[in-house]
Design a protein around this motif. Structure first.
Motif, PDB file in Angstrom:
ATOM      1  N   LEU A   1       0.826  -1.209   0.000  1.00  0.00           N
ATOM      2  CA  LEU A   1       0.000   0.000   0.000  1.00  0.00           C
ATOM      3  C   LEU A   1       0.861   1.261   0.000  1.00  0.00           C
ATOM      4  N   SER A   2       0.548   2.179  -0.905  1.00  0.00           N
ATOM      5  CA  SER A   2       1.231   3.469  -0.964  1.00  0.00           C
ATOM      6  C   SER A   2       0.209   4.590  -1.111  1.00  0.00           C
ATOM      7  N   LEU A   3       0.566   5.736  -0.549  1.00  0.00           N
ATOM      8  CA  LEU A   3      -0.277   6.929  -0.680  1.00  0.00           C
ATOM      9  C   LEU A   3       0.622   8.129  -0.885  1.00  0.00           C
ATOM     10  N   VAL A   4       0.451   8.794  -2.033  1.00  0.00           N
ATOM     11  CA  VAL A   4       1.242   9.986  -2.345  1.00  0.00           C
ATOM     12  C   VAL A   4       0.276  11.162  -2.495  1.00  0.00           C
TER      13      VAL A   4
ATOM     14  N   LYS B   1       5.077  11.404   0.280  1.00  0.00           N
ATOM     15  CA  LYS B   1       4.724   9.987   0.339  1.00  0.00           C
ATOM     16  C   LYS B   1       4.343   9.651   1.775  1.00  0.00           C
ATOM     17  N   ALA B   2       3.051   9.630   2.061  1.00  0.00           N
ATOM     18  CA  ALA B   2       2.567   9.400   3.425  1.00  0.00           C
ATOM     19  C   ALA B   2       2.624   7.934   3.810  1.00  0.00           C
TER      20      ALA B   2
ATOM     21  N   PRO C   1       6.422   7.627  15.851  1.00  0.00           N
ATOM     22  CA  PRO C   1       6.363   9.018  16.310  1.00  0.00           C
ATOM     23  C   PRO C   1       5.312   9.807  15.540  1.00  0.00           C
ATOM     24  N   ASN C   2       5.021  11.003  16.006  1.00  0.00           N
ATOM     25  CA  ASN C   2       4.118  11.882  15.261  1.00  0.00           C
ATOM     26  C   ASN C   2       4.690  12.109  13.867  1.00  0.00           C
ATOM     27  N   GLY C   3       3.813  12.028  12.861  1.00  0.00           N
ATOM     28  CA  GLY C   3       4.266  12.201  11.483  1.00  0.00           C
ATOM     29  C   GLY C   3       4.764  10.922  10.828  1.00  0.00           C
TER      30      GLY C   3
ATOM     31  N   LEU D   1      -2.448   5.899   7.329  1.00  0.00           N
ATOM     32  CA  LEU D   1      -2.767   4.493   7.093  1.00  0.00           C
ATOM     33  C   LEU D   1      -4.166   4.161   7.616  1.00  0.00           C
ATOM     34  N   MET D   2      -4.488   4.659   8.832  1.00  0.00           N
ATOM     35  CA  MET D   2      -5.815   4.400   9.399  1.00  0.00           C
ATOM     36  C   MET D   2      -6.918   4.950   8.492  1.00  0.00           C
TER      37      MET D   2
END
Length: 290
Positions: free
Chosen positions: A9-12, A18-19, A37-39, A45-46
């Protein structure tokens, strides 16, 4: 047995950030801790799993159904407690839960009433059921959040930083509740608190900058650090020199003295050995992937 399978899974985002970076996970019944950590990309993803945003690539399957192409299948079986959630200012807990139960498809009035009463008892809010939710304390709001999450008997429950801002007593009460819930469903717990994962989760993953760094059972991951963790009290002015010489993973003041924790295959001169903890593994994993 329920199964959540995340594959490559990728999310840009539009600004090329790139989150989520090629994340793959297999999660079954019980509580799974996503630690970072934060960030780190945990919330991204959630939100992608629950269908609030579409992935750039990759697949998510729940009980064999591809939910990125059929999000309605998951929504019927999902309970989601985000990090922050708003409530209507003039509505009581009972009124809000009744409204949310209708939205979740619990259309039978008697069934809805029984389910809401049982949930309010479960989260210890029954005596406050007619009180406006916006007047609740932080811990009470989180318990109300759990109640709304459990409406409709979900098979997958996702909670994002659920104990942030809670006092120790409320945290313990909340964590006990999550443990009870997770016996027959999947509970995916996203947090930056190592203690919560150590106490609650039978499996976990460490995430940083959108990438999974490590997965496994907490006890097994701690074992990988055996005979590699060392501590020493130093003068704070000596810290830069030690950071050049050793892999320092934790720096903390204990009774106003600076205690450093380092990871080393061999015993460093003047250091004491220490029993590895999940916190040691977590910070070692983060620092070695800087």
């Amino acid at each position: 047995m329920n199964t959540l399978s995340i594959q490559n899974l990728s999310l840009v985002y539009n600004n090329h950030t790139k989150a989520i970076n090629e994340v793959s996970l297999q999660i079954n019944n019980g509580m799974f801790g996503l630690l970072g950590p934060n960030g780190a990309g945990k919330s991204s993803l959630m939100k992608t799993i629950v269908g609030l945003q579409k992935p750039t690539s990759g697949s998510i399957f729940f009980n064999g159904v591809e939910i990125t192409t059929d999000p309605a299948f998951l929504k019927k079986q999902l309970g989601f407690l985000p990090q922050d959630f708003g409530v209507y200012p003039k509505a009581s807990a009972a009124q809000l839960l009744d409204h949310l139960a209708l939205l979740k498809g619990v259309t039978d009035k008697k069934e809805r009433k029984n389910q809401i009463e049982q949930l309010l008892y479960k989260v210890n809010l029954y005596e406050y059921r007619n009180k406006e939710v916006f007047t609740y304390s932080g811990g009470m709001k989180q318990r109300f959040g759990v109640a709304q999450t459990l409406l409709g008997n979900p098979k997958l429950i996702i909670v994002d930083e659920p104990t942030a801002g809670l006092d120790p007593e409320e945290r313990n009460r909340f964590n006990t509740l999550l443990t009870e819930i997770s016996e027959e469903v999947i509970v995916l717990l996203s947090t930056h608190l190592v203690e919560d994962v150590r106490n609650l989760c039978s499996n976990m993953a460490v995430m940083k900058k959108g990438t999974l760094l490590s997965t496994g059972q907490p006890a097994q991951l701690m074992t990988t650090m055996k005979n590699k963790v060392w501590t020493k009290f130093i003068d704070k002015n000596e810290l830069p020199g030690y950071e050049l010489q050793y892999q320092v993973i934790i720096k903390q003041f204990v009774e106003r003295k600076l205690l450093i924790t380092v990871v080393s295959e061999d015993a460093p001169a003047g250091f004491d050995t220490t029993i590895p903890t999940l916190e040691h593994f977590y910070f070692y994993t983060l620092t070695k992937n800087n």
